[in-house]
Design an enzyme around this catalytic site. Structure first.
Site, PDB file in Angstrom:
ATOM      1  N   HIS A  96     -35.371   0.219 -53.678  1.00 28.60           N
ATOM      2  CA  HIS A  96     -35.733  -0.028 -52.285  1.00 28.60           C
ATOM      3  C   HIS A  96     -35.358  -1.443 -51.835  1.00 28.60           C
ATOM      4  O   HIS A  96     -35.274  -1.709 -50.634  1.00 28.60           O
ATOM      5  CB  HIS A  96     -37.218   0.259 -52.034  1.00 28.60           C
ATOM      6  CG  HIS A  96     -38.171  -0.789 -52.526  1.00 28.60           C
ATOM      7  ND1 HIS A  96     -38.900  -0.654 -53.682  1.00 28.60           N
ATOM      8  CD2 HIS A  96     -38.543  -1.984 -52.004  1.00 28.60           C
ATOM      9  CE1 HIS A  96     -39.677  -1.705 -53.852  1.00 28.60           C
ATOM     10  NE2 HIS A  96     -39.473  -2.532 -52.838  1.00 28.60           N
ATOM     11  N   ASP A 127     -36.948   4.414 -58.425  1.00 29.31           N
ATOM     12  CA  ASP A 127     -36.903   3.162 -57.656  1.00 29.31           C
ATOM     13  C   ASP A 127     -36.275   2.022 -58.457  1.00 29.31           C
ATOM     14  O   ASP A 127     -36.804   0.913 -58.498  1.00 29.31           O
ATOM     15  CB  ASP A 127     -38.300   2.768 -57.164  1.00 29.31           C
ATOM     16  CG  ASP A 127     -38.224   1.745 -56.023  1.00 29.31           C
ATOM     17  OD1 ASP A 127     -37.092   1.393 -55.607  1.00 29.31           O
ATOM     18  OD2 ASP A 127     -39.284   1.281 -55.568  1.00 29.31           O
ATOM     19  N   SER A 210     -40.539  -7.634 -55.004  1.00 34.47           N
ATOM     20  CA  SER A 210     -39.983  -6.432 -55.591  1.00 34.47           C
ATOM     21  C   SER A 210     -38.710  -6.724 -56.359  1.00 34.47           C
ATOM     22  O   SER A 210     -37.826  -7.438 -55.876  1.00 34.47           O
ATOM     23  CB  SER A 210     -39.671  -5.399 -54.513  1.00 34.47           C
ATOM     24  OG  SER A 210     -40.742  -4.527 -54.337  1.00 34.47           O
TER      25      SER A 210
END
Length: 361
Positions: A96, A127, A210
């Site tokens: 993402h 992911d 992230s």
């Protein structure tokens, strides 16, 4: 890119991706916690410092050792973090963070010079993605990845990355739980990934974190920072101390395949070998996962499950929708056995299924 996240327990989750994204919420479930037993480190181990100064020294030693392996990734829509995976310039991050981009700018922790990078491949179902520096500089420092089975509740963790664009930032906490299953939000009309066996940590994880590293005091990456919790009743305000990381074993398995083959050939995720959709009862309420097609010779077919059956339970977990079926399977492993409850022509039935592996495109 900061996309909103899923619900675990009673809170919403937000993807801790690029710092320029938007925020919302959706729902998911959490599964039981299962801590793996590991021998305790000896008194001289950096994982068990004997006093305040020794603990501080351990923090500083780990940060000095690992932070050079954590990079900032800039995309056309925002920024996130990544981890140097090898000395060839491969960097692992969240899918993402990458989004739909194929070209990126990477800034190393020990330099302000931007470096060009391109996409190797991504695997949104877990992911994860790998990008590669176009001209890797000398002295790249790959991170050392730990053994996920050795992660224990209470272990001290350090989260490294670029929260809110503040590169080379470090926060600290502990392993709060293991074995969590969380679902990411729907983005662009597509459902988010359902991720199993996640490491829950109290180390602060914020937008931009992230793809960064969750590290133990032995200086090993035990996970990739991915999700942070928000409080839906407080208009999405942060719920401090609840963050989630993809475990190192998943990261290394997927990254190795992406680098070698440009795709994932073994997802490591359990599957029934069916195509399904959410089933709605006569009151138009979600009431299971309707089997649309069954793969010939697959796990469900071998157990006698047929198109038209409605799956209502996996083990002790109730299934009310396709999403809840996916979440239930995410907490299981290929090769394991599961009791599947389903209805056929209004009759309740069960089948013992030996789970297969989720096929990848």
């Amino acid at each position: 890119m900061l996309a909103p996240g899923a619900v675990a327990v009673l809170t919403a989750l937000a993807l801790a991706g690029c710092s320029s994204g938007s925020s919302s919420s959706s729902s998911s479930s959490s599964v039981s916690t299962a801590a793996a037993g590991a021998p305790s480190a000896g008194p001289s181990s950096p994982g068990q410092p004997g006093g305040p100064n020794q603990l501080q020294d351990a923090y500083q030693r780990v940060i000095k050792d690992v932070l050079p392996s954590v990079v900032q990734i800039t995309t056309p829509t925002g920024l996130g973090s990544g981890i140097v995976y090898d000395d060839k310039g491969d960097i692992v991050t969240n899918a993402h963070v990458v989004g739909s981009a194929t070209a990126f700018t990477v800034t190393l922790a020990n330099s302000s010079k931007p470096l060009d990078a391109t996409l190797v491949a991504g695997y949104p179902d877990s992911d994860l993605a790998v990008i590669r520096l176009s001209n890797p500089p000398g002295g790249l420092k790959p991170a050392a990845f730990g053994d996920s089975t050795q992660v224990e509740l209470g272990q001290i963790t350090l989260a490294m990355g670029s929260p809110l664009g503040l590169s080379s930032s470090v926060t600290q906490g502990i392993v709060s739980a293991t074995g969590r299953t969380v679902s990411e939000p729907t983005t662009g009309g597509s459902p988010g990934a359902t991720l199993g066996n996640m490491v829950q940590t109290s180390a602060a994880i914020n937008p931009g974190n992230s793809g960064g590293a969750l590290v133990n005091l032995d200086g090993r990456v035990i996970g990739i920072n991915t999700l942070a919790a928000t409080e839906p009743e407080a208009s999405g305000a942060a719920a401090p101390g609840i963050g989630f990381a993809i475990p190192a074993s998943t990261v290394t398995s997927i990254a190795d395949q992406l680098i070698k083959d440009g795709k994932v050939t073994n997802s490591g995720r359990a599957a029934l070998g069916i195509t399904a959709r959410t089933y709605f009862d006569q009151d138009f309420r979600p009431a299971g996962a309707a089997v649309v097609a069954v793969a010939a010779g697959g796990p469900a077919a071998s157990a006698g499950i047929q198109p038209g059956d409605v799956i209502t339970r996996i083990g002790d977990t109730q299934v009310t929708s396709l999403n809840s079926l996916t979440t239930a399977l995410a907490s299981l492993a290929p090769g394991g056995k599961a009791t599947v409850g389903y209805t056929r022509d209004g009759r309740s039935m069960t089948a013992e299924v030996t789970l297969g592996t989720l096929e990848t495109p």
